[in-house]
Design a protein around this motif. Structure first.
Motif, PDB file in Angstrom:
ATOM      1  N   SER A   1     -13.453  -9.306  -1.265  1.00 21.33           N
ATOM      2  CA  SER A   1     -13.469  -7.877  -0.906  1.00 21.33           C
ATOM      3  C   SER A   1     -12.052  -7.305  -0.844  1.00 21.33           C
ATOM      4  N   ALA A   2     -11.096  -8.097  -0.379  1.00 18.32           N
ATOM      5  CA  ALA A   2      -9.705  -7.627  -0.309  1.00 18.32           C
ATOM      6  C   ALA A   2      -9.145  -7.377  -1.705  1.00 18.32           C
ATOM      7  N   VAL A   3      -9.437  -8.252  -2.635  1.00 19.62           N
ATOM      8  CA  VAL A   3      -8.957  -8.085  -4.012  1.00 19.62           C
ATOM      9  C   VAL A   3      -9.618  -6.874  -4.663  1.00 19.62           C
ATOM     10  N   LYS A   4     -10.919  -6.653  -4.393  1.00 21.40           N
ATOM     11  CA  LYS A   4     -11.613  -5.480  -4.946  1.00 21.40           C
ATOM     12  C   LYS A   4     -10.982  -4.188  -4.436  1.00 21.40           C
ATOM     13  N   VAL A   5     -10.683  -4.136  -3.138  1.00 17.40           N
ATOM     14  CA  VAL A   5     -10.056  -2.946  -2.554  1.00 17.40           C
ATOM     15  C   VAL A   5      -8.669  -2.731  -3.172  1.00 17.40           C
ATOM     16  N   GLU A   6      -7.907  -3.791  -3.320  1.00 16.84           N
ATOM     17  CA  GLU A   6      -6.567  -3.712  -3.901  1.00 16.84           C
ATOM     18  C   GLU A   6      -6.634  -3.201  -5.344  1.00 16.84           C
ATOM     19  N   LEU A   7      -7.590  -3.698  -6.111  1.00 17.73           N
ATOM     20  CA  LEU A   7      -7.753  -3.244  -7.491  1.00 17.73           C
ATOM     21  C   LEU A   7      -8.116  -1.765  -7.555  1.00 17.73           C
ATOM     22  N   ARG A   8      -8.975  -1.327  -6.629  1.00 15.66           N
ATOM     23  CA  ARG A   8      -9.379   0.075  -6.601  1.00 15.66           C
ATOM     24  C   ARG A   8      -8.186   0.976  -6.265  1.00 15.66           C
ATOM     25  N   PHE A   9      -7.346   0.575  -5.297  1.00 14.28           N
ATOM     26  CA  PHE A   9      -6.155   1.362  -4.952  1.00 14.28           C
ATOM     27  C   PHE A   9      -5.192   1.448  -6.134  1.00 14.28           C
ATOM     28  N   GLU A  10      -5.018   0.350  -6.830  1.00 13.58           N
ATOM     29  CA  GLU A  10      -4.123   0.354  -7.990  1.00 13.58           C
ATOM     30  C   GLU A  10      -4.668   1.253  -9.102  1.00 13.58           C
ATOM     31  N   GLU A  11      -5.965   1.272  -9.272  1.00 13.22           N
ATOM     32  CA  GLU A  11      -6.580   2.122 -10.291  1.00 13.22           C
ATOM     33  C   GLU A  11      -6.352   3.595  -9.956  1.00 13.22           C
ATOM     34  N   ILE A  12      -6.520   3.956  -8.682  1.00 14.38           N
ATOM     35  CA  ILE A  12      -6.299   5.329  -8.242  1.00 14.38           C
ATOM     36  C   ILE A  12      -4.828   5.707  -8.417  1.00 14.38           C
ATOM     37  N   LYS A  13      -3.939   4.798  -8.039  1.00 12.04           N
ATOM     38  CA  LYS A  13      -2.500   5.036  -8.160  1.00 12.04           C
ATOM     39  C   LYS A  13      -2.114   5.237  -9.622  1.00 12.04           C
ATOM     40  N   GLU A  14      -2.695   4.442 -10.505  1.00  6.68           N
ATOM     41  CA  GLU A  14      -2.399   4.550 -11.931  1.00  6.68           C
ATOM     42  C   GLU A  14      -2.889   5.884 -12.485  1.00  6.68           C
ATOM     43  N   LYS A  15      -4.058   6.336 -12.058  1.00  4.49           N
ATOM     44  CA  LYS A  15      -4.585   7.623 -12.517  1.00  4.49           C
ATOM     45  C   LYS A  15      -3.688   8.767 -12.075  1.00  4.49           C
ATOM     46  N   LYS A  16      -3.199   8.712 -10.819  1.00  5.76           N
ATOM     47  CA  LYS A  16      -2.295   9.748 -10.326  1.00  5.76           C
ATOM     48  C   LYS A  16      -0.983   9.746 -11.106  1.00  5.76           C
ATOM     49  N   SER A  17      -0.449   8.553 -11.364  1.00  5.24           N
ATOM     50  CA  SER A  17       0.798   8.449 -12.110  1.00  5.24           C
ATOM     51  C   SER A  17       0.640   8.995 -13.522  1.00  5.24           C
ATOM     52  N   LYS A  18      -0.471   8.716 -14.133  1.00  3.28           N
ATOM     53  CA  LYS A  18      -0.729   9.214 -15.490  1.00  3.28           C
ATOM     54  C   LYS A  18      -0.854  10.734 -15.477  1.00  3.28           C
ATOM     55  N   ALA A  19      -1.515  11.293 -14.459  1.00  2.00           N
ATOM     56  CA  ALA A  19      -1.663  12.747 -14.359  1.00  2.00           C
ATOM     57  C   ALA A  19      -0.299  13.421 -14.188  1.00  2.00           C
ATOM     58  N   VAL A  20       0.550  12.828 -13.363  1.00  2.00           N
ATOM     59  CA  VAL A  20       1.901  13.373 -13.170  1.00  2.00           C
ATOM     60  C   VAL A  20       2.690  13.299 -14.476  1.00  2.00           C
ATOM     61  N   ALA A  21       2.582  12.180 -15.187  1.00  2.00           N
ATOM     62  CA  ALA A  21       3.285  12.014 -16.460  1.00  2.00           C
ATOM     63  C   ALA A  21       2.808  13.036 -17.487  1.00  2.00           C
ATOM     64  N   GLU A  22       1.518  13.311 -17.528  1.00  2.00           N
ATOM     65  CA  GLU A  22       1.000  14.293 -18.473  1.00  2.00           C
ATOM     66  C   GLU A  22       1.458  15.703 -18.125  1.00  2.00           C
ATOM     67  N   GLU A  23       1.580  15.976 -16.836  1.00  2.00           N
ATOM     68  CA  GLU A  23       2.091  17.276 -16.399  1.00  2.00           C
ATOM     69  C   GLU A  23       3.549  17.452 -16.822  1.00  2.00           C
ATOM     70  N   ILE A  24       4.335  16.412 -16.654  1.00  2.00           N
ATOM     71  CA  ILE A  24       5.742  16.466 -17.071  1.00  2.00           C
ATOM     72  C   ILE A  24       5.828  16.624 -18.586  1.00  2.00           C
ATOM     73  N   LYS A  25       4.958  15.931 -19.304  1.00  2.00           N
ATOM     74  CA  LYS A  25       4.966  16.021 -20.773  1.00  2.00           C
ATOM     75  C   LYS A  25       4.742  17.456 -21.228  1.00  2.00           C
ATOM     76  N   VAL A  26       3.801  18.151 -20.597  1.00  2.00           N
ATOM     77  CA  VAL A  26       3.508  19.531 -20.969  1.00  2.00           C
ATOM     78  C   VAL A  26       4.754  20.400 -20.776  1.00  2.00           C
ATOM     79  N   ARG A  27       5.490  20.173 -19.709  1.00  2.00           N
ATOM     80  CA  ARG A  27       6.666  20.986 -19.398  1.00  2.00           C
ATOM     81  C   ARG A  27       7.876  20.631 -20.252  1.00  2.00           C
ATOM     82  N   ILE A  28       8.032  19.354 -20.608  1.00  2.00           N
ATOM     83  CA  ILE A  28       9.280  18.901 -21.240  1.00  2.00           C
ATOM     84  C   ILE A  28       9.167  18.713 -22.748  1.00  2.00           C
TER      85      ILE A  28
END
Length: 190
Positions: free
Chosen positions: A45-72
């Protein structure tokens, strides 16, 4: 022994996967290096929770990167540098120079994400790729304008030294007859 991988391991499997390994390999290598944990209910269960947090973090990072791409993406940066007659720069334009230009425009970009093989040493236009995230890439156009230095317009040191030598030899010739006449006067006066 069954273990859950906490990191991708070449030859064993991907993160979150349950694999069967030798007891000694698990106890002496994988677990002490925090690459795996024992396959028990609490760890699963701890590994599943950790994987889920990393997935959410990766999605946020990708969204921020795409926002920067649009501007730059596609902006044009201009930098002036001293250059010779053929457009070769006396110095070079580095990744840090480009980062400084981007900061002036309001972008905080790490120079490690720039895809430049070497320093820019000639005036011209350059397409620079920014690797913002795994699949998110932006391109900027850098225009390096060469400025001619004042030294090229002035005579070179060799020309200056030959002219000064010519002037000093002319002055010596002009002063020599005057010196002889003053010496003659002293001899006549004694």
């Amino acid at each position: 022994m069954d273990v859950i991988l906490k990191e991708d391991c070449a030859g064993l499997g991907k993160k979150g996967q349950v694999v069967k390994v030798a007891n000694g390999y698990a106890r002496n290598y994988l677990i002490p290096r925090n690459l795996a944990v024992l396959n028990i209910a609490g760890n699963r269960s701890a590994v599943k929770v950790e994987l889920r947090f990393e997935e959410i973090k990766e999605k946020k990072s990708k969204a921020v990167a795409e926002e920067i791409k649009v501007r730059i993406d596609g902006i044009e940066l201009k930098i002036k540098a001293k250059a010779g007659k053929e457009g070769k720069l006396y110095g070079s334009v580095t990744k840090q120079d480009i980062v400084d230009l981007l900061k002036k425009d309001g972008f905080d970009i790490d120079k490690k994400i720039m895809d430049i093989e070497d320093h820019i040493k000639e005036a011209g236009s350059y397409d620079i790729q920014l690797n913002l995230f795994k699949d998110v890439k932006a391109h900027i156009n850098l225009v390096v304008e060469g400025e001619s230095s004042e030294e090229e317009e002035k005579p070179s040191n060799k020309e200056k030294s030959t002219k000064s030598k010519e002037k000093s030899s002319e002055e010596e010739e002009a002063t020599e007859p005057k010196e002889e006449s003053s010496v003659e006067k002293e001899v006549e006066g004694s």
